[in-house]
Design a protein around this motif. Structure first.
Motif, PDB file in Angstrom:
ATOM      1  N   MET A   1       0.852  -1.162   0.000  1.00  0.00           N
ATOM      2  CA  MET A   1       0.000   0.000   0.000  1.00  0.00           C
ATOM      3  C   MET A   1       0.906   1.236   0.000  1.00  0.00           C
ATOM      4  N   SER A   2       0.644   2.119  -0.894  1.00  0.00           N
ATOM      5  CA  SER A   2       1.460   3.330  -0.941  1.00  0.00           C
ATOM      6  C   SER A   2       0.690   4.481  -0.307  1.00  0.00           C
ATOM      7  N   ILE A   3       1.431   5.426   0.188  1.00  0.00           N
ATOM      8  CA  ILE A   3       0.847   6.611   0.780  1.00  0.00           C
ATOM      9  C   ILE A   3       1.362   7.804  -0.016  1.00  0.00           C
ATOM     10  N   SER A   4       0.476   8.698  -0.330  1.00  0.00           N
ATOM     11  CA  SER A   4       0.867   9.830  -1.177  1.00  0.00           C
ATOM     12  C   SER A   4       1.553  10.918  -0.358  1.00  0.00           C
ATOM     13  N   GLU A   5       2.270  11.769  -1.056  1.00  0.00           N
ATOM     14  CA  GLU A   5       2.930  12.894  -0.396  1.00  0.00           C
ATOM     15  C   GLU A   5       1.885  13.857   0.160  1.00  0.00           C
ATOM     16  N   LYS A   6       0.722  13.893  -0.487  1.00  0.00           N
ATOM     17  CA  LYS A   6      -0.372  14.732   0.003  1.00  0.00           C
ATOM     18  C   LYS A   6      -0.836  14.239   1.380  1.00  0.00           C
ATOM     19  N   ASP A   7      -0.916  12.908   1.553  1.00  0.00           N
ATOM     20  CA  ASP A   7      -1.302  12.329   2.837  1.00  0.00           C
ATOM     21  C   ASP A   7      -0.264  12.636   3.912  1.00  0.00           C
ATOM     22  N   VAL A   8       1.007  12.565   3.547  1.00  0.00           N
ATOM     23  CA  VAL A   8       2.074  12.874   4.495  1.00  0.00           C
ATOM     24  C   VAL A   8       1.981  14.331   4.929  1.00  0.00           C
ATOM     25  N   MET A   9       1.746  15.231   3.991  1.00  0.00           N
ATOM     26  CA  MET A   9       1.631  16.647   4.327  1.00  0.00           C
ATOM     27  C   MET A   9       0.411  16.893   5.219  1.00  0.00           C
ATOM     28  N   TYR A  10      -0.692  16.159   4.977  1.00  0.00           N
ATOM     29  CA  TYR A  10      -1.891  16.294   5.787  1.00  0.00           C
ATOM     30  C   TYR A  10      -1.616  15.884   7.237  1.00  0.00           C
ATOM     31  N   VAL A  11      -0.956  14.732   7.417  1.00  0.00           N
ATOM     32  CA  VAL A  11      -0.644  14.247   8.760  1.00  0.00           C
ATOM     33  C   VAL A  11       0.365  15.176   9.442  1.00  0.00           C
ATOM     34  N   ALA A  12       1.339  15.658   8.678  1.00  0.00           N
ATOM     35  CA  ALA A  12       2.314  16.594   9.245  1.00  0.00           C
ATOM     36  C   ALA A  12       1.628  17.877   9.698  1.00  0.00           C
ATOM     37  N   ASN A  13       0.665  18.327   8.953  1.00  0.00           N
ATOM     38  CA  ASN A  13      -0.085  19.525   9.336  1.00  0.00           C
ATOM     39  C   ASN A  13      -0.877  19.279  10.621  1.00  0.00           C
ATOM     40  N   LEU A  14      -1.489  18.113  10.749  1.00  0.00           N
ATOM     41  CA  LEU A  14      -2.217  17.779  11.974  1.00  0.00           C
ATOM     42  C   LEU A  14      -1.289  17.757  13.186  1.00  0.00           C
ATOM     43  N   ALA A  15      -0.046  17.301  12.964  1.00  0.00           N
ATOM     44  CA  ALA A  15       0.931  17.216  14.044  1.00  0.00           C
ATOM     45  C   ALA A  15       1.708  18.514  14.215  1.00  0.00           C
ATOM     46  N   ARG A  16       1.342  19.524  13.446  1.00  0.00           N
ATOM     47  CA  ARG A  16       2.012  20.832  13.493  1.00  0.00           C
ATOM     48  C   ARG A  16       3.500  20.709  13.180  1.00  0.00           C
ATOM     49  N   LEU A  17       3.821  19.895  12.176  1.00  0.00           N
ATOM     50  CA  LEU A  17       5.205  19.708  11.740  1.00  0.00           C
ATOM     51  C   LEU A  17       5.432  20.407  10.416  1.00  0.00           C
ATOM     52  N   THR A  18       6.597  20.987  10.277  1.00  0.00           N
ATOM     53  CA  THR A  18       6.985  21.585   9.009  1.00  0.00           C
ATOM     54  C   THR A  18       8.015  20.667   8.371  1.00  0.00           C
ATOM     55  N   LEU A  19       7.702  20.154   7.190  1.00  0.00           N
ATOM     56  CA  LEU A  19       8.599  19.228   6.503  1.00  0.00           C
ATOM     57  C   LEU A  19       9.036  19.811   5.175  1.00  0.00           C
ATOM     58  N   ASP A  20      10.300  19.554   4.816  1.00  0.00           N
ATOM     59  CA  ASP A  20      10.756  19.970   3.488  1.00  0.00           C
ATOM     60  C   ASP A  20      10.426  18.862   2.484  1.00  0.00           C
ATOM     61  N   GLU A  21      10.629  19.136   1.205  1.00  0.00           N
ATOM     62  CA  GLU A  21      10.254  18.185   0.143  1.00  0.00           C
ATOM     63  C   GLU A  21      10.981  16.855   0.285  1.00  0.00           C
ATOM     64  N   THR A  22      12.245  16.886   0.697  1.00  0.00           N
ATOM     65  CA  THR A  22      13.015  15.644   0.861  1.00  0.00           C
ATOM     66  C   THR A  22      12.398  14.781   1.957  1.00  0.00           C
ATOM     67  N   SER A  23      12.043  15.408   3.066  1.00  0.00           N
ATOM     68  CA  SER A  23      11.453  14.670   4.178  1.00  0.00           C
ATOM     69  C   SER A  23      10.088  14.111   3.807  1.00  0.00           C
ATOM     70  N   ILE A  24       9.311  14.865   3.061  1.00  0.00           N
ATOM     71  CA  ILE A  24       7.978  14.408   2.665  1.00  0.00           C
ATOM     72  C   ILE A  24       8.078  13.141   1.835  1.00  0.00           C
ATOM     73  N   SER A  25       8.960  13.127   0.844  1.00  0.00           N
ATOM     74  CA  SER A  25       9.093  11.930  -0.001  1.00  0.00           C
ATOM     75  C   SER A  25       9.687  10.760   0.789  1.00  0.00           C
TER      76      SER A  25
END
Length: 95
Positions: free
Chosen positions: A1-25
């Protein structure tokens, strides 16, 4: 099962985390691998295996309460580093 970068950004936003593009992928790849492993575990036949709340049986290690007489003021203060007029002397905490 793959998870999209959009999903990662959504979860990071819920956790109040700021991630760069490298970390997101990187997190998308890692979370995808974790979800693949969970899917693999779902294929294991567990019929006849009772549900458990712990992996091992646990016993309560607490002792029963026992009523005992008070040891007395002198006995209670015997090992106190400082005492004055039958009371513990402690450093002042509040200004």
């Amino acid at each position: 099962m793959s998870i999209s970068e959009k999903d990662v950004m959504y979860v990071a936003n819920l956790a109040r985390l700021t991630l760069d593009e490298t970390s997101i992928s990187m997190f998308a790849d890692q979370l995808g691998k974790i979800l693949d492993h969970v899917d693999t575990l779902r294929m294991v036949d567990t019929t006849g295996v009772p549900a458990t709340s712990h992996a091992i049986f646990l016993n309560n290690a607490f002792r029963e309460d026992e009523i005992k007489p008070h040891p007395g003021r002198e006995s209670a203060l015997a090992n106190a580093p400082e005492k004055e007029e039958g009371q513990f002397v402690v450093p002042k905490i509040i200004g």
